[in-house]
Motif scaffolding. Structure first.
Motif, PDB file in Angstrom:
ATOM      1  N   PRO A   1       0.324  -1.318  -0.418  1.00  0.00           N
ATOM      2  CA  PRO A   1      -0.278  -0.381  -0.662  1.00  0.00           C
ATOM      3  C   PRO A   1       1.312   1.502   0.129  1.00  0.00           C
ATOM      4  O   PRO A   1       1.607   1.476   0.756  1.00  0.00           O
ATOM      5  CB  PRO A   1      -0.687  -0.216   1.743  1.00  0.00           C
ATOM      6  CG  PRO A   1       0.195  -1.017   2.234  1.00  0.00           C
ATOM      7  CD  PRO A   1       0.675  -2.012   1.439  1.00  0.00           C
ATOM      8  N   THR A   2       0.280   2.217  -0.774  1.00  0.00           N
ATOM      9  CA  THR A   2       1.300   3.457  -0.558  1.00  0.00           C
ATOM     10  C   THR A   2       0.971   4.028   0.823  1.00  0.00           C
ATOM     11  O   THR A   2       1.680   4.885   1.561  1.00  0.00           O
ATOM     12  CB  THR A   2       0.411   4.413  -1.943  1.00  0.00           C
ATOM     13  OG1 THR A   2      -0.940   4.304  -1.445  1.00  0.00           O
ATOM     14  CG2 THR A   2       0.626   3.982  -3.264  1.00  0.00           C
ATOM     15  N   GLU A   3       0.102   3.855   1.878  1.00  0.00           N
ATOM     16  CA  GLU A   3       0.080   4.515   3.166  1.00  0.00           C
ATOM     17  C   GLU A   3      -0.608   3.411   3.734  1.00  0.00           C
ATOM     18  O   GLU A   3      -1.568   2.331   3.362  1.00  0.00           O
ATOM     19  CB  GLU A   3      -0.586   5.647   3.018  1.00  0.00           C
ATOM     20  CG  GLU A   3      -1.144   5.371   2.735  1.00  0.00           C
ATOM     21  CD  GLU A   3      -1.841   7.219   2.945  1.00  0.00           C
ATOM     22  OE1 GLU A   3      -2.071   7.648   3.874  1.00  0.00           O
ATOM     23  OE2 GLU A   3      -2.401   8.406   1.647  1.00  0.00           O
ATOM     24  N   GLY A   4      -0.331   3.642   5.534  1.00  0.00           N
ATOM     25  CA  GLY A   4      -1.258   2.554   6.307  1.00  0.00           C
ATOM     26  C   GLY A   4      -0.610   1.127   6.460  1.00  0.00           C
ATOM     27  O   GLY A   4       0.518   0.751   5.131  1.00  0.00           O
ATOM     28  N   LYS A   5      -1.252  -0.310   6.820  1.00  0.00           N
ATOM     29  CA  LYS A   5      -0.565  -0.999   6.893  1.00  0.00           C
ATOM     30  C   LYS A   5      -1.815  -2.147   7.005  1.00  0.00           C
ATOM     31  O   LYS A   5      -2.864  -1.813   7.544  1.00  0.00           O
ATOM     32  CB  LYS A   5      -0.258  -1.242   8.503  1.00  0.00           C
ATOM     33  CG  LYS A   5       0.808  -0.393   8.724  1.00  0.00           C
ATOM     34  CD  LYS A   5       1.972  -0.717   9.698  1.00  0.00           C
ATOM     35  CE  LYS A   5       3.226   0.183  10.338  1.00  0.00           C
ATOM     36  NZ  LYS A   5       3.491  -0.139  11.462  1.00  0.00           N
ATOM     37  N   ILE A   6      -1.791  -3.054   6.383  1.00  0.00           N
ATOM     38  CA  ILE A   6      -2.723  -4.597   6.098  1.00  0.00           C
ATOM     39  C   ILE A   6      -1.954  -4.903   7.651  1.00  0.00           C
ATOM     40  O   ILE A   6      -0.997  -5.762   7.315  1.00  0.00           O
ATOM     41  CB  ILE A   6      -3.153  -4.867   4.705  1.00  0.00           C
ATOM     42  CG1 ILE A   6      -2.787  -4.222   3.939  1.00  0.00           C
ATOM     43  CG2 ILE A   6      -3.778  -5.915   4.990  1.00  0.00           C
ATOM     44  CD1 ILE A   6      -2.638  -4.981   3.381  1.00  0.00           C
ATOM     45  N   LEU A   7      -3.146  -5.378   8.840  1.00  0.00           N
ATOM     46  CA  LEU A   7      -2.783  -6.075   9.538  1.00  0.00           C
ATOM     47  C   LEU A   7      -3.511  -7.160   9.603  1.00  0.00           C
ATOM     48  O   LEU A   7      -4.581  -7.060   9.290  1.00  0.00           O
ATOM     49  CB  LEU A   7      -3.059  -5.625  11.291  1.00  0.00           C
ATOM     50  CG  LEU A   7      -2.044  -4.335  11.491  1.00  0.00           C
ATOM     51  CD1 LEU A   7      -2.307  -3.607  12.653  1.00  0.00           C
ATOM     52  CD2 LEU A   7      -0.657  -4.415  10.951  1.00  0.00           C
ATOM     53  N   PHE A   8      -2.616  -8.236   9.972  1.00  0.00           N
ATOM     54  CA  PHE A   8      -3.553  -9.647   9.823  1.00  0.00           C
ATOM     55  C   PHE A   8      -3.341 -10.515  11.739  1.00  0.00           C
ATOM     56  O   PHE A   8      -2.370 -11.149  11.691  1.00  0.00           O
ATOM     57  CB  PHE A   8      -3.118 -10.899   8.472  1.00  0.00           C
ATOM     58  CG  PHE A   8      -4.399 -12.323   9.242  1.00  0.00           C
ATOM     59  CD1 PHE A   8      -5.782 -12.056   8.511  1.00  0.00           C
ATOM     60  CD2 PHE A   8      -3.638 -12.810   9.211  1.00  0.00           C
ATOM     61  CE1 PHE A   8      -6.223 -13.482   8.745  1.00  0.00           C
ATOM     62  CE2 PHE A   8      -3.320 -14.420   9.616  1.00  0.00           C
ATOM     63  CZ  PHE A   8      -5.650 -14.218   8.675  1.00  0.00           C
ATOM     64  N   HIS A   9      -4.423 -10.680  12.178  1.00  0.00           N
ATOM     65  CA  HIS A   9      -4.491 -11.111  13.832  1.00  0.00           C
ATOM     66  C   HIS A   9      -3.176  -9.877  14.350  1.00  0.00           C
ATOM     67  O   HIS A   9      -2.093 -10.825  14.668  1.00  0.00           O
ATOM     68  CB  HIS A   9      -4.219 -12.386  14.073  1.00  0.00           C
ATOM     69  CG  HIS A   9      -5.149 -13.172  13.750  1.00  0.00           C
ATOM     70  ND1 HIS A   9      -6.603 -12.754  14.274  1.00  0.00           N
ATOM     71  CD2 HIS A   9      -5.447 -14.353  12.786  1.00  0.00           C
ATOM     72  CE1 HIS A   9      -7.431 -14.298  14.249  1.00  0.00           C
ATOM     73  NE2 HIS A   9      -6.864 -14.504  13.083  1.00  0.00           N
ATOM     74  N   GLY A  10      -2.880  -8.539  13.997  1.00  0.00           N
ATOM     75  CA  GLY A  10      -2.264  -8.442  14.630  1.00  0.00           C
ATOM     76  C   GLY A  10      -0.742  -7.977  14.408  1.00  0.00           C
ATOM     77  O   GLY A  10       0.122  -7.231  14.812  1.00  0.00           O
TER      78      GLY A  10
END
Length: 202
Positions: A1-10
């Motif tokens: 992603p250009t910004e932010g995060k993708i979290l899976f179970h933290g």
């Protein structure tokens, strides 16, 4: 992603190792495509069973039967893909995506190749599935999105123009510590059958 995060179970997906990402896709995600992506040389049951080839053996025949029953295709295990209608093919594809009980289903224009009535049936089916799994669906059908979705993100020219998602509670669930410890290989018999089917087709 250009910004932010993708979290899976933290855990940030971008920080996963290759093996962790493989296991995340194998165990936690199911995929439904616009054009089904079924393998013509395999029966409906064999198509549904494919994701199970990447997991420990346990009652696969019963799992396949249950998955087909859940999409209204009980008894279709031996049916050829060429004998199925578009709606039935998409149901097989959904059964394949859900047979391993994933936490997330990604559906890319799953009704794009279907007529209006059949599209409604598929949306109803995915809505039912969303009671157990998170369903992330891409669609150009804004009416269906408004009718079926719990939240909608609208995109235009690659940008978010509206975000109607409900606020999500952060999960405190621990990320599974055994990620990346399993070897993921398709059995050679299955790989050979798929390969021969492809050669014959082309």
């Amino acid at each position: 992603p250009t910004e932010g995060k993708i979290l899976f179970h933290g855990k940030d997906i971008a920080e996963m190792t290759t093996k962790e990402r493989e296991e995340y896709r194998n165990n936690s995600c199911g995929f439904v495509f616009q054009n089904y992506n079924l393998i013509e040389g395999l029966s409906a049951g064999e198509n549904v069973a494919l994701p199970l080839e990447l997991q420990p053996k346990r009652d696969r025949e019963e799992q396949v039967k249950n998955a087909l029953r859940s999409v209204g295709l009980e008894g279709y295990e031996s049916r050829r893909i060429s004998e199925l209608s578009g709606g039935q093919r998409q149901r097989v594809a959904i059964a394949r995506a859900t047979v391993k009980n994933p936490e997330i289903i990604f559906a890319d224009e799953p009704t794009g190749a279907l007529d209006e009535e059949t599209s409604g049936e598929i949306f109803d089916l995915l809505k039912e599935i969303s009671k157990k799994s998170l369903v992330v669906l891409v669609s150009h059908d804004s009416l269906a999105a408004t009718k079926y979705a719990d939240g909608v993100i609208r995109l235009s020219d690659g940008k978010i123009v509206a975000n109607d998602l409900p606020s999500l509670k952060e999960t405190s669930a621990d990320f599974r510590s055994d990620y990346g410890k399993k070897t993921i290989n398709v059995p050679w018999r299955t790989a050979a059958k798929i390969g021969l089917t492809t050669v014959k087709k082309h």
